[in-house]
Design a protein around this motif. Structure first.
Motif, short mmCIF file in Angstrom:
data_model
loop_
_atom_site.label_atom_id
_atom_site.label_comp_id
_atom_site.label_asym_id
_atom_site.label_seq_id
_atom_site.Cartn_x
_atom_site.Cartn_y
_atom_site.Cartn_z
N VAL A 122 4.86 -4.79 1.03
CA VAL A 122 3.89 -5.35 0.07
C VAL A 122 3.24 -6.60 0.65
N LYS A 123 4.05 -7.48 1.25
CA LYS A 123 3.54 -8.74 1.79
C LYS A 123 2.44 -8.50 2.81
N TYR A 124 2.63 -7.50 3.67
CA TYR A 124 1.67 -7.25 4.74
C TYR A 124 0.68 -6.13 4.42
N GLY A 125 0.71 -5.65 3.19
CA GLY A 125 -0.27 -4.63 2.77
C GLY A 125 -0.14 -3.33 3.51
N MET A 126 1.09 -2.92 3.83
CA MET A 126 1.29 -1.68 4.58
C MET A 126 1.24 -0.49 3.61
N PRO A 127 0.29 0.43 3.78
CA PRO A 127 0.17 1.57 2.86
C PRO A 127 1.17 2.67 3.17
N ILE A 128 2.45 2.32 3.16
CA ILE A 128 3.53 3.26 3.45
C ILE A 128 3.87 4.02 2.18
N CYS A 129 4.07 5.32 2.30
CA CYS A 129 4.54 6.14 1.18
C CYS A 129 6.01 6.47 1.43
#
Length: 669
Positions: free
Chosen positions: A584-591
């Motif tokens: 969340v902090k680094y805006g990683m669009p991981i699913c």
């Protein structure tokens, strides 16, 4: 000086105002008037300077916040009998100008203050240019070796090195990813290396920060992933004396690191990084450097060189000896049913391997670590061989009359039949015949060797085209999988349904990071790969918790150009669940796809198989979808198979981290 003695008369502290700085200075507002009560001290930060600001006797004082004794934070102290007392050891100083009681002279630096209508101001020297340090030289050398990402945690014994990372990040040369646990940092770096073949670094403080790195580094070591590990350490004059967090890091890392060195003042600093990075890259292993606290900030000195790979690493595209190649061709030309098996060592050479297999019509199976390296829709693709595999691959293993293995490790989980004639191709001499003799060990680069075999195969080779038989076997298995998707005991979604939905919805070029447990075995059996997807796992170490931290590393490697999907069970996710906040902090669009069956299902299964009682495998779980929302991610909960497609599609499309919690049946795997 000594601690104040209440049995003696306490002198009055000096109230003289400090001199103004001799060089250029500026007035800075420190705080509002009346913000600090009389008789109190507080901490104020102005730029990079931290001050202890006092209010005593109607006036204000400003001192360096660091006690000259052992660095105690004076701003957290108290004013007693007119003296500012250090909170650590009770050393006394004048709150106005820092002068200690006589006969002592060690004083914190003091700065002139001025009370104005809008607040209290402090006169501070103008900032001086930052001094280039040993850490800067070493970080610049790492960058020359291709290090673009560092995963780690900043702490008290690595601050000098951390500041060099900050400088590099400000220049745009480096990305630092601050994680919640150092184990996640080493897993992320290992995953980055597995995916790209390039170096990433992991970073911890002395003591527990560095020992926390060990599990992920062992994963990198046994799966042959290049990683650079960096450890802060206690000051050199405290090492070996039982000081706080004084751990023998060289000893602790001796088994896991192929190369480990301690940086000292007289080191050739760039050379140490050169050796660590070269070892990690060439040996596909762990390079480790230990940075004592005081060395990190040592000035670099004029003309200190920066290292790099130029002239240090040669090409490794080595062909096998001509006589050995001829023997391999003769063996192949005289067989009808050869089987090609590829391991993770062939990850970047699959075009040549597939072209060779197509030429001779041989089915291609993969080890579990190599899942994804050939499409399950390819006319010769058979899926995974072994415990996590498909009946298609095992059929062709049994029916083959020769096995050609490219870049595989011969794990007993894979189950390559040692009674079959075997040609093994690997660039590592120690990998050839590692567990048992093979008929023909071929030392050579996988891609070069595959091209050479293809070029040398005679037109009258006996090999037959197996494409029709492969298609027949897939039809049988897909019919079985469709049947299993309908299984429902009313205790959650079955794995066949979960991975059928993922097969349909995950992008064809995604990176998939899988964990350990029944969820992973089911992924191996049921998920069908496109051939353009990369699959990352903790292979030989089999470490639970790998999935989500690996996704952090994969995202660092591919950014937003490819979707990153991680899969775990509730046991694995629980190990590093808070790394969701890192995403969340680094805006990683991981699913992240989480199969929640309320237990360590793989262990329960093993207990049943061994006729043990099922014991201590149950888990107490939160609502993981709600947990994801609390972390700032998107959370979706699935309890029925007919909810899968909508939930997964929404998570995959979400512009940010998303978690799909699937209530799973622990037996329908």
């Amino acid at each position: 000086m000594t601690v104040s003695d209440t049995s003696r008369a306490v002198p009055e502290p000096s109230t003289a105002a400090p001199e103004l700085p001799e060089r250029e200075y500026m007035w800075h507002k420190a705080l509002d008037r009346d913000a600090l009560p009389e008789g109190r001290v507080t901490t104020v930060t102005i730029g990079r300077r931290t001050l202890a600001l006092t209010h005593h006797g109607g006036g204000y004082g400003a001192l360096d916040n660091r006690c000259p004794h052992q660095g105690g934070p004076l701003g957290e102290g108290s004013i007693e009998k007119g003296w500012l007392r250090c909170p650590w050891h009770g050393y006394d100083y004048s709150p106005c100008n820092g002068t200690p009681p006589p006969p002592f002279s060690d004083a914190p630096h003091a700065y002139r203050t001025e009370v104005r209508d809008d607040g209290v101001y402090v006169a501070l020297p103008a900032p001086v240019p930052r001094t280039r340090t040993v850490s800067d030289v070493m970080v610049e050398t790492m960058i020359n070796w291709g290090v673009t990402h560092v995963f780690g945690m900043v702490g008290h014994s690595n601050l000098g090195l951390a500041d060099a990372f900050r400088e590099a990040e400000e220049r745009g040369d480096l990305v630092f990813v601050g994680i919640r646990h150092e184990g996640a940092a080493s897993f992320a770096a290992a995953a980055y290396g597995k995916l790209t073949g390039r170096l990433a670094a992991c970073f911890g403080i002395a003591g527990p920060g560095s020992t926390n790195l060990l599990t992920g580094l062992y994963d990198a070591k046994v799966d042959r992933s290049p990683v650079l590990a960096l450890s802060g350490s206690v000051p050199s004059n405290q090492r070996g004396r039982g000081a706080f967090q004084d751990v023998d890091l060289a000893g602790a890392f001796a088994d896991v690191a192929r190369y480990s060195a301690t940086v000292v003042a007289g080191s050739d600093h760039a050379e140490l990084v050169d050796i660590a990075c070269k070892t990690a890259m060439v040996e596909r292993d762990v390079g480790h450097l230990i940075f004592p606290d005081e060395v990190q900030t040592q000035p670099a000195g004029p003309g200190q060189r920066v290292g790099g790979p130029a002239g240090r690493v040669g090409a490794r595209d080595v062909a096998p000896p001509a006589d050995e190649l001829r023997r391999a061709v003769d063996l192949l030309a005289d067989t009808e049913r050869p089987l090609v098996i590829v391991g993770a060592g062939a990850r970047h050479e699959m075009d040549d391997v597939i072209a060779f297999a197509e030429q001779i019509g041989a089915p291609v199976a993969t080890t579990f670590k190599a899942k994804g390296q050939i499409s399950d829709d390819h006319p010769l693709g058979c899926g995974v061989l072994g415990r996590s595999g498909t009946p298609i691959a095992s059929w062709f293993m049994n029916e083959s009359d020769l096995i050609v293995v490219f870049g595989a490790s011969f794990s007993h989980h894979t189950g390559i039949a040692d009674y079959k004639p075997i040609i093994q191709v690997d660039f590592d001499p120690m990998a050839l015949g590692r567990f048992h003799p093979v008929d023909l060990p071929l030392l050579g680069h996988v891609g070069v060797t595959a091209r050479a075999l293809r070029a040398a195969m005679p037109a009258d080779a006996r090999c037959i085209d197996h494409a029709a038989e492969v298609a027949e076997r897939w039809q049988i298995w897909r019919t079985e999988k469709r049947s299993r998707r309908r299984d429902d005991r009313g205790r959650g979604v079955n794995s066949a349904a979960v991975f059928a939905a993922l097969t349909d919805l995950v992008p064809a070029d995604a990176v998939l990071c899988v964990d350990v447990g029944n969820n992973t075995y089911s992924f191996g059996r049921y998920f069908e790969v496109s051939g353009d997807q990369d699959v990352l796992m903790s292979g030989y170490l089999g470490s639970i918790g790998f999935g989500l931290p690996a996704a952090l590393g994969a995202w660092a490697a591919v950014g937003d150009a490819r979707k990153v999907v991680s899969v775990s069970g509730d046991g694995g996710f629980g190990q590093y669940a808070m790394e969701l906040t890192t995403a969340v902090k680094y805006g990683m669009p991981i699913c992240h796809v989480l199969l929640n069956n309320g237990e360590l299902g793989k262990i329960s299964k093993e207990q049943r198989a061994g006729q043990w009682d099922v014991w201590q495998t149950s888990l107490h779980n939160p609502d993981f979808a709600a947990f994801a929302e609390l972390c700032g991610a998107k959370g979706i909960r699935v309890t029925r198979a007919d909810e899968l497609d909508e939930a997964l599609a929404a998570a995959l499309e979400h512009d940010g981290p998303a978690l799909v919690e699937i209530v799973a049946d622990p037996l329908l795997v």
